[in-house]
Every structure is written in structure tokens, then in C-alpha cells.
Write a protein that holds these residues in place. Structure first.
Motif, PDB file in Angstrom:
ATOM      1  N   GLN A 182       0.748  -1.191   0.028  1.00 47.73           N
ATOM      2  CA  GLN A 182       0.076  -0.054  -0.195  1.00 47.73           C
ATOM      3  C   GLN A 182       0.840   1.390   0.020  1.00 47.73           C
ATOM      4  OE1 GLN A 182      -2.643   0.348   3.230  1.00 47.73           O
ATOM      5  NE2 GLN A 182      -3.971   1.819   2.440  1.00 47.73           N
ATOM      6  N   TYR A 183       1.896   1.146   0.801  1.00 48.36           N
ATOM      7  CA  TYR A 183       2.823   2.421   0.867  1.00 48.36           C
ATOM      8  C   TYR A 183       4.352   2.424   0.219  1.00 48.36           C
ATOM      9  CZ  TYR A 183      -0.943   3.483   4.274  1.00 48.36           C
ATOM     10  OH  TYR A 183      -2.284   3.317   4.868  1.00 48.36           O
ATOM     11  N   ASP A 224       5.560   2.127  -2.299  1.00 49.47           N
ATOM     12  CA  ASP A 224       5.841   3.233  -3.821  1.00 49.47           C
ATOM     13  C   ASP A 224       5.765   4.329  -3.522  1.00 49.47           C
ATOM     14  OD1 ASP A 224       6.743   0.669  -4.969  1.00 49.47           O
ATOM     15  OD2 ASP A 224       4.884   0.193  -5.601  1.00 49.47           O
ATOM     16  N   LEU A 225       5.506   4.911  -2.587  1.00 45.74           N
ATOM     17  CA  LEU A 225       4.990   6.425  -2.231  1.00 45.74           C
ATOM     18  C   LEU A 225       6.654   7.041  -2.333  1.00 45.74           C
ATOM     19  CD1 LEU A 225       2.546   6.434   0.804  1.00 45.74           C
ATOM     20  CD2 LEU A 225       2.126   6.845  -1.654  1.00 45.74           C
ATOM     21  N   LYS A 226       6.539   8.362  -2.908  1.00 46.97           N
ATOM     22  CA  LYS A 226       7.799   9.078  -3.219  1.00 46.97           C
ATOM     23  C   LYS A 226       7.334  10.493  -2.944  1.00 46.97           C
ATOM     24  CE  LYS A 226       9.732   5.927  -6.527  1.00 46.97           C
ATOM     25  NZ  LYS A 226      10.158   5.811  -8.052  1.00 46.97           N
ATOM     26  N   ARG A 268       2.496   9.577   3.361  1.00 47.97           N
ATOM     27  CA  ARG A 268       3.570  10.350   2.401  1.00 47.97           C
ATOM     28  C   ARG A 268       4.514  11.384   3.334  1.00 47.97           C
ATOM     29  NH1 ARG A 268       3.576  10.243  -3.077  1.00 47.97           N
ATOM     30  NH2 ARG A 268       1.449   9.849  -3.307  1.00 47.97           N
ATOM     31  N   ILE A 295       7.451   9.181   4.918  1.00 48.15           N
ATOM     32  CA  ILE A 295       8.239   8.305   4.007  1.00 48.15           C
ATOM     33  C   ILE A 295       9.835   8.470   3.943  1.00 48.15           C
ATOM     34  CG2 ILE A 295       6.308   7.753   2.534  1.00 48.15           C
ATOM     35  CD1 ILE A 295       7.781   9.497   0.309  1.00 48.15           C
ATOM     36  N   GLU A 340      -2.851  13.151  -1.195  1.00 48.64           N
ATOM     37  CA  GLU A 340      -3.993  12.542   0.087  1.00 48.64           C
ATOM     38  C   GLU A 340      -4.472  13.357   0.788  1.00 48.64           C
ATOM     39  OE1 GLU A 340      -0.019   9.898  -0.483  1.00 48.64           O
ATOM     40  OE2 GLU A 340      -0.579  12.187  -0.988  1.00 48.64           O
TER      41      GLU A 340
END
Length: 209
Positions: A29-30, A32-34, A94, A97, A204
Motif C-alpha cells: 500500500q505504501y 511505492d510512495l515518493k 507520505r 516516507i 492524499e
């Protein structure tokens, strides 16, 4: 003994299912957040904390601040974070991260600090608050961190970073010819506090309002 293999596989599948639900699903879910820029040519957010502010995070942890303060602004309608002025938007995954250690916190004996750098942008305020919380927040139950400061003799001129003791606390003023100055750890901690901001938007956060 005949049921031992069944017991073993039962325990194995329970642990595997738990790991999948807690760890793997979060990575999917998280993972690949950049950082992302909301406008073309804009600065991607969030940005990594570096230098003195990053060192201050270690001081923040070592001083136990994480036991009384959280760093997460809840969604509007879930608690009174917005009404208390702790943030203008909720914090989202995000936002965290680029942090090696996320300090969400488990209790709020004191106020949430996710946006304290915006709410209190003055380094002098933070130094006064650390030295004696009563200077800035009368009635606060926060303990003083006087040991992060030292008293020294004034040289040719007062230090530019000398602590400003309010006139309402004359008993806290040093003897004539002396001054109270922050140690390196105090400077680092205040730099970290000033870096705690949510002054940017993310997709988000807009969708969550």
C-alpha cells in the motif's frame, strides 16, 4: 503426538497470515510512495530532514519527548486537533516516507508537535520553554530541561544566543555578569522543533479533507 504436524502448520499459517496482513499489505500500500510536487516545477514534498535538525531528532528521542508528545494530526472530526490549532490538515503516510524512525507517539500528555515549527517559529520561545516551561506556558506539567543550558561569564559582549529570561521571573536570572546559553544539544533540539511543519499539500491530504 499424532496432532503435532497439524499444530505446527496451524501456528505457521497463523503467523504467516499475521505477517501478510501487517507487513506485506503495508509495503504494497505504501512502499511505492515518493515525494511529489503538486505543481509543475515545484519542490517535491516531503523533504528529508538533514544537518542540525536531524541531529536534534536524536536529542528529542534521547530526552524522552516521544513519551508525552505525538506527531500526527488527526482527520477533521476525529478528535479536536484542528480546533486546538495543531494543524490545518491531517497528516498522511507520505508525510513520513523519508523518516528512518517515525515518531507518531502513543500518548498526548502534551500537545501534538507535528506542526510546532509553524505554530511557534521563534527559537527564543523554544529555548525559554525548554529551560522553564512556565516562562511560556503557565501551569504546564512539562519538566524543565535546564541541564541542556549552561551559565557562563559574559565576555567582551553578551552572547547573541543568550537565554532571554522574562522579567516576571527575576529569581531565574543569573548573577550580574553572567548569562545562560544553550548547549549544542539544546541548539540541535530547537532546530528539530522548528523543522516540524506541514506547510505543504499532498494529493492524499486534499482528498482526506
Amino acid at each position: 503426538m499424532k496432532n503435532l504436524p497439524l499444530l505446527f502448520f496451524g501456528i505457521f499459517f497463523v503467523l504467516a497470515f499475521s505477517w501478510t496482513g501487517l507487513i506485506l499489505s503495508s509495503v504494497i500500500q505504501y512502499g511505492d510512495l515518493k515525494p511529489i510536487a503538486m505543481e509543475e516545477g515545484g519542490v517535491p514534498q516531503p523533504q528529508a530532514r538533514v544537518g542540525v535538525a536531524q541531529q536534534g531528532k536524536l536529542v528529542y528521542i534521547s530526552q524522552g519527548c516521544i513519551y508525552c508528545h505525538s506527531q500526527q494530526v488527526r482527520r477533521k472530526g476525529f478528535g479536536a486537533d484542528w480546533e486546538r490549532g495543531w494543524g490545518n490538515r491531517q497528516s498522511v503516510p507520505r508525510d513520513y516516507i523519508l523518516q528512518e524512525r517515525v515518531l507518531l507517539g502513543t500518548s498526548r500528555t502534551g500537545p501534538d508537535l507535528m506542526t510546532i515549527g509553524e505554530r511557534q517559529p521563534s527559537a527564543d520561545w523554544h529555548h525559554q520553554h525548554l529551560y522553564n516551561p512556565q516562562f511560556t506556558s503557565p501551569g504546564s506539567i512539562m519538566p524543565p530541561f535546564r541541564y541542556l543550558y549552561r551559565t557562563q561569564k559574559i565576555g567582551d559582549a553578551p552572547s547573541p544566543n543568550a537565554l532571554k529570561i522574562p522579567d516576571t521571573f527575576p529569581e531565574e536570572k543569573p548573577e550580574p555578569g553572567y548569562e545562560i546559553v544553550p548547549t549544542e544539544r539544546a541548539e540541535q533540539l530547537v532546530a528539530y522543533m522548528l523543522s516540524l511543519k506541514l506547510n505543504y499539500e499532498l494529493p492524499e491530504s486534499r482528498n482526506a479533507e
